[in-house]
Write a protein that holds these residues in place. Structure first.
Motif, PDB file in Angstrom:
ATOM      1  N   THR A  53       1.172  -1.071   0.208  1.00  8.23           N
ATOM      2  CA  THR A  53      -0.317   0.066   0.036  1.00  8.23           C
ATOM      3  C   THR A  53       0.481   1.284  -0.240  1.00  8.23           C
ATOM      4  N   PHE A  54       1.991   1.245   0.684  1.00  5.21           N
ATOM      5  CA  PHE A  54       2.837   2.450   0.913  1.00  5.21           C
ATOM      6  C   PHE A  54       3.065   2.331  -0.770  1.00  5.21           C
ATOM      7  N   HIS A  55       3.991   1.714  -1.228  1.00  6.83           N
ATOM      8  CA  HIS A  55       4.701   1.096  -2.687  1.00  6.83           C
ATOM      9  C   HIS A  55       2.997   2.331  -3.253  1.00  6.83           C
ATOM     10  N   ALA A  56       2.187   2.079  -3.599  1.00  4.50           N
ATOM     11  CA  ALA A  56       1.174   2.622  -4.163  1.00  4.50           C
ATOM     12  C   ALA A  56       1.042   4.143  -3.992  1.00  4.50           C
ATOM     13  N   LEU A  57       1.169   4.550  -2.478  1.00  9.36           N
ATOM     14  CA  LEU A  57       0.824   5.735  -2.560  1.00  9.36           C
ATOM     15  C   LEU A  57       2.397   6.402  -3.132  1.00  9.36           C
ATOM     16  N   HIS A  58       3.465   5.998  -3.288  1.00  7.91           N
ATOM     17  CA  HIS A  58       4.126   6.851  -3.915  1.00  7.91           C
ATOM     18  C   HIS A  58       3.794   7.100  -5.835  1.00  7.91           C
ATOM     19  N   SER A  59       3.106   6.575  -5.708  1.00  8.65           N
ATOM     20  CA  SER A  59       2.414   6.559  -7.343  1.00  8.65           C
ATOM     21  C   SER A  59       2.344   7.889  -8.096  1.00  8.65           C
ATOM     22  N   PRO A  60       2.404   8.392  -9.640  1.00 11.27           N
ATOM     23  CA  PRO A  60       1.613   9.317  -9.736  1.00 11.27           C
ATOM     24  C   PRO A  60       0.904   9.544  -9.221  1.00 11.27           C
ATOM     25  N   TYR A  61       0.143   8.536  -9.227  1.00 15.97           N
ATOM     26  CA  TYR A  61      -2.241   9.027  -9.393  1.00 15.97           C
ATOM     27  C   TYR A  61      -2.249   9.373  -7.771  1.00 15.97           C
ATOM     28  N   PHE A  62      -1.186   9.219  -6.854  1.00 15.25           N
ATOM     29  CA  PHE A  62      -1.867  10.060  -5.783  1.00 15.25           C
ATOM     30  C   PHE A  62      -0.258  11.239  -5.289  1.00 15.25           C
ATOM     31  N   SER A  63       0.544  11.946  -6.449  1.00 16.16           N
ATOM     32  CA  SER A  63       1.348  13.171  -6.580  1.00 16.16           C
ATOM     33  C   SER A  63       1.080  13.878  -6.071  1.00 16.16           C
ATOM     34  N   HIS A  64      -0.227  14.350  -5.897  1.00 13.89           N
ATOM     35  CA  HIS A  64      -0.947  15.601  -5.060  1.00 13.89           C
ATOM     36  C   HIS A  64      -1.889  15.718  -4.158  1.00 13.89           C
ATOM     37  N   GLN A  65      -0.665  14.754  -3.444  1.00 16.23           N
ATOM     38  CA  GLN A  65      -1.190  14.476  -1.526  1.00 16.23           C
ATOM     39  C   GLN A  65       0.281  14.115  -0.876  1.00 16.23           C
ATOM     40  N   PHE A  66       0.259  14.852   0.687  1.00 16.88           N
ATOM     41  CA  PHE A  66       1.445  15.036   0.934  1.00 16.88           C
ATOM     42  C   PHE A  66       1.347  13.671   2.439  1.00 16.88           C
ATOM     43  N   TYR A  67       2.129  13.060   2.641  1.00 25.61           N
ATOM     44  CA  TYR A  67       2.297  12.448   3.756  1.00 25.61           C
ATOM     45  C   TYR A  67       4.087  11.977   4.543  1.00 25.61           C
ATOM     46  N   PRO A  68       4.222  12.618   5.014  1.00 30.93           N
ATOM     47  CA  PRO A  68       5.415  13.043   5.771  1.00 30.93           C
ATOM     48  C   PRO A  68       5.940  12.067   6.265  1.00 30.93           C
ATOM     49  N   GLU A  69       4.667  11.143   7.463  1.00 31.59           N
ATOM     50  CA  GLU A  69       5.586   9.830   8.169  1.00 31.59           C
ATOM     51  C   GLU A  69       5.358   8.450   7.153  1.00 31.59           C
ATOM     52  N   LEU A  70       4.978   9.309   5.697  1.00 27.88           N
ATOM     53  CA  LEU A  70       4.730   7.430   4.591  1.00 27.88           C
ATOM     54  C   LEU A  70       6.931   6.826   5.038  1.00 27.88           C
ATOM     55  N   TRP A  71       6.997   7.514   4.151  1.00 23.81           N
ATOM     56  CA  TRP A  71       8.865   7.126   5.021  1.00 23.81           C
ATOM     57  C   TRP A  71       8.988   6.349   6.110  1.00 23.81           C
ATOM     58  N   VAL A  72       8.429   7.345   7.146  1.00 21.08           N
ATOM     59  CA  VAL A  72       9.120   6.750   8.016  1.00 21.08           C
ATOM     60  C   VAL A  72       8.545   5.439   8.799  1.00 21.08           C
ATOM     61  N   LEU A  73       7.285   4.973   8.457  1.00 20.83           N
ATOM     62  CA  LEU A  73       6.603   3.966   8.420  1.00 20.83           C
ATOM     63  C   LEU A  73       7.277   2.890   7.854  1.00 20.83           C
ATOM     64  N   GLU A  74       7.788   3.184   6.469  1.00 18.91           N
ATOM     65  CA  GLU A  74       8.016   2.259   5.637  1.00 18.91           C
ATOM     66  C   GLU A  74       9.788   1.609   6.223  1.00 18.91           C
TER      67      GLU A  74
END
Length: 751
Positions: free
Chosen positions: A499-520
């Protein structure tokens, strides 16, 4: 020798009623004043009647030569009183000698005769007027004589209450007033015709006090009836006139000519009928007010129309345009932010007389408004009144479900709250699925059910509801992000990383989740993959932590809410303006629904301001009032939007600091993993082959439950949600790092 008496006036002589001859007073032709003779006040000589017996001379009365005023004295020969002639007392001073009345002068003074009333035998053929009756009463002419004159001249009177009161004030008897009232409906006789006077009646007995009161009440009732009939006639005329003018104004409104419509309605109220303006609380003013609001709404000036529409609605449900004004007010609230405190006054209006569909719309609007004001205990009863067949039912149930959840995220849900909220959200889903435009409510309700399940740690149920959200929903990115958390806390690292991998796709580029890398990074630490954890931490520092300084600079430059709003717009629309704010930090604000609605409202206000200013001269005072209200609304909306920006960016700053601190904790755990790997290598154990690491995106492999495909660096929309990671743990069985769960994860998950 006996002196000759001055010649008496002939039968055509007209005496001025109640008039004293002043120094410059002009007498009518052929009128000779008796020299030095004072007539007794109110003394009337009957036809061919000699001086009445028992006539007493006034003090200092000069008798004619050889004529002594004696009791029971008869008039001297040839001194016959003229029929019905009234002799007025002379004025103080000297009367002008008859010789001075020249023919030329008499012609010039003929206009003075218009103030006289003919009571002689050769009377005028014109009907007498009400003013002439007043003069007769002031001269103390008997009512019987006035009635005879009215009958003789076939005079007619249409008396209103104020006329009757004036007659009574001047001494008119009930008999005279009653007779004058009957002349209004008399159909026989024409003005100027001769009618026989009524027969002389014997003196009537004096009425008792009770009879007088009864007669006065009857006259009052009769006068009120006449007044009411007159009012009805006037009202019918006013309505006919008002209807034509209002229809003309509405035609302009329908045609989009809002300026002409407003001019028509404004002029109508100001000029009124016969130059008398309509009162603000009149039916005409109310109709014109709705006409102005309708013209503004049809012209697309919905913010300008809102206040006027609300005034029309607040006037009451019994008014003519209540329904139309409410429907327009409801519709425009879907397009702009409009929540003035005056909306609370709608709770005072009863709509039980309307059909169920209207009641449902009304109850929902009131409940929604009260919910916006934060008074949930008052809002809920209105939302619960919305019937199941109503279009608003799904939205009402969704709001009821939200009301069951405490506002404070630190407050733990109890069983009753969970049950109440869950039932309301499910009702919202079932109702919205049967509506053509109900999908947005369906997605919101599913998202709410997922969060509710997540909060009570029912992770499987939460994932089920997250998957129910449609792929076209604007809430999809949020659902993916939150489902990733859910997988992670459930312990399903494979799906969490996918799921984290999908959030890095261009389809969600307009979103910003600063903690995503911390979760990974945390997931890789739990799997004892030090290299992958290290790379995730590095990505956080390069892509997220570097945003801290420009964010702090922006917050320092803005103090007031309007400064936050203006600076943020400059950063978005003019990136090189010097008010720097990276795109990633703009995303949380631009994705905020409240900010979006407020910004759209401000844009609408600016648009209407421009239109009103272009027509300001033609709109007059109405235009000035509209501009003033638009200015007030803009200030309010800009301030609210500035507060949203400030809160969102300060929360982002707080999270950046939090994630950086927690990243340092992860590094300590990572050092322990490194130490373990060195020990394993020294022991001669081979390093497990790892999967390829993508330079962008999460460290995962694409695939599905039935077939695995390696991720080749390209995202496909239909694969969103199907990514999985097949990394195996490298931790030893006795290594407790595999169950590692940083405390900050619980804190972040509650935001």
């Amino acid at each position: 020798m006996k002196p000759s008496l001055p010649q008496l006036a002939m039968s055509n002589q007209v005496a001025l009623l109640n008039q004293r001859a002043g120094p410059n007073q002009r007498a009518l032709p052929n009128q000779h004043a008796l020299p030095n003779q004072h007539a007794l006040p109110n003394q009337h000589a009957l036809p061919n009647q000699h001086a009445v017996a028992n006539q007493h001379a006034l003090p200092n009365q000069h008798a004619l030569p050889n004529q002594h005023a004696v009791a029971n004295q008869h008039a001297l020969p040839n001194q016959h009183a003229v029929a019905n002639q009234l002799v007025t007392p002379p004025a103080v001073g000297f009367a002008r000698p008859p010789s001075l009345w020249s023919t030329h002068w008499l012609r010039r003074s003929a206009t003075a005769a218009t103030f006289a009333l003919v009571l002689g035998v050769a009377a005028s053929a014109h009907a007498i007027t009400l003013d002439q009756v007043f003069v007769l009463l002031e001269s103390e002419v008997p009512d019987e004589t006035i009635i005879k004159k009215i009958v003789k001249d076939a005079s007619k009177f249409t008396l209103v209450p104020k006329d009757i009161m004036e007659l009574k004030r001047r001494g008119a008897s009930a008999k005279l007033i009653q007779y004058m009232l009957t002349t209004a409906s008399a159909g026989s006789g024409k003005a100027g015709t001769t009618a026989a006077p009524p027969p002389e009646k014997k003196a009537e007995r004096e009425l008792s006090e009770a009879e007088k009161a009864a007669e006065e009440a009857r006259l009052k009732e009769e006068s009120l009836r006449i007044l009411e009939e007159q009012k009805k006639r006037e009202e019918a005329g006013r309505k006919m006139f008002a209807g034509k003018v209002l229809a003309a104004g509405q035609n302009y409104a329908v045609g989009g000519e809002f300026v002409k419509a407003i001019q028509t309605f404004t002029k109508f109220v100001d000029e009124g009928v016969d130059g008398v303006a309509f009162a603000p609380d009149s039916t005409e003013a109310y109709s014109a007010k709705y006409g102005i609001a309708n013209a503004l709404a049809r012209a697309g000036l919905i913010q300008s129309a809102a206040d006027t529409l609300l005034d029309v609605v607040k006037s009451g449900s019994d008014k003519l345009f209540f329904t139309q004004a409410f429907i327009q007010l409801r519709d425009l609230r879907r397009l702009i932010i409009y929540r003035p405190p005056e909306l609370e006054e709608l709770t005072k209006i009863t709509v039980t007389a309307f059909d169920q569909a209207f009641q449902d719309a009304y109850y929902y609007l009131v409940g929604e408004s009260l919910n916006d004001f934060g008074v949930k205990d008052q809002a809920r009863p209105y939302l619960e009144k919305v019937s199941q067949k109503a279009n608003e039912y799904a939205r009402a149930q969704y709001l009821i479900g939200l009301m069951s959840i405490p506002d404070n995220p630190e407050e733990k849900l109890v069983g009753a709250q969970v049950k109440d909220a869950s039932e309301s959200f499910q009702k919202a889903v079932l109702a919205a699925e049967n509506q053509a435009e109900g999908r947005p409510v369906v997605d919101l309700a599913y998202l709410a059910l997922a969060r509710l399940a997540y909060d009570i740690q029912q992770f499987d149920a939460a994932i089920y509801y997250y998957k129910k959200i449609s792929k076209t929903s604007p809430k999809l990115a949020t659902a993916f992000y939150e489902s990733g958390w859910t997988y992670f806390l459930k312990g399903d690292v494979s799906r969490a990383l996918g799921t984290f991998h999908a959030l890095h796709s261009p389809y969600f580029s307009h979103q910003f989740y600063p903690e995503l890398w911390v979760l990974e990074a945390t997931a890789y630490v739990n799997l004892c993959h030090a290299d992958r954890a290290e790379q995730a931490m590095k990505m956080f520092e390069e892509k997220v932590f570097v945003l801290g300084p420009p964010l702090r600079d922006f917050l320092k430059r803005s103090r007031k809410p309007e400064e936050y709003y203006n600076n943020f717009l400059a950063a978005v629309n003019k990136p090189k303006s010097g008010v720097g704010l990276p795109r990633q930090l703009q995303s949380p604000v631009l994705g905020n629904v409240e900010f979006y609605n407020l910004h759209q409202t401000v844009k609408q206000i600016d648009k209407e301001d421009k239109v009103i200013r272009a027509n300001l001269a033609a709109l007059g005072p109405v235009g000035d009032e509209l501009l003033n209200k638009l200015g007030q609304r803009r200030t309010e909306r800009v301030s609210e939007a500035g507060v949203v920006i400030q809160q969102t960016l300060r929360q982002a700053q707080k999270e950046l600091d939090l994630y950086f601190d927690k990243l340092q904790q992860l590094r300590l755990d990572l050092d322990e993993i490194r130490t373990q790997e060195i020990e394993d290598e020294q022991a001669g154990k081979g390093k497990e082959l790892g999967d390829g690491v993508a330079k962008e995106g999460s460290i995962a492999i694409a695939g599905s439950d039935s077939m695995s495909w390696p991720f080749e660096g390209e995202f496909w929309k239909d694969e969103i949600g199907a990514y999985r990671s097949f990394l195996r743990t490298k931790c030893k069985a006795e290594n407790k790092l595999g169950q590692f769960k940083p405390k900050f994860l619980q804190l972040v998950s509650q935001k």
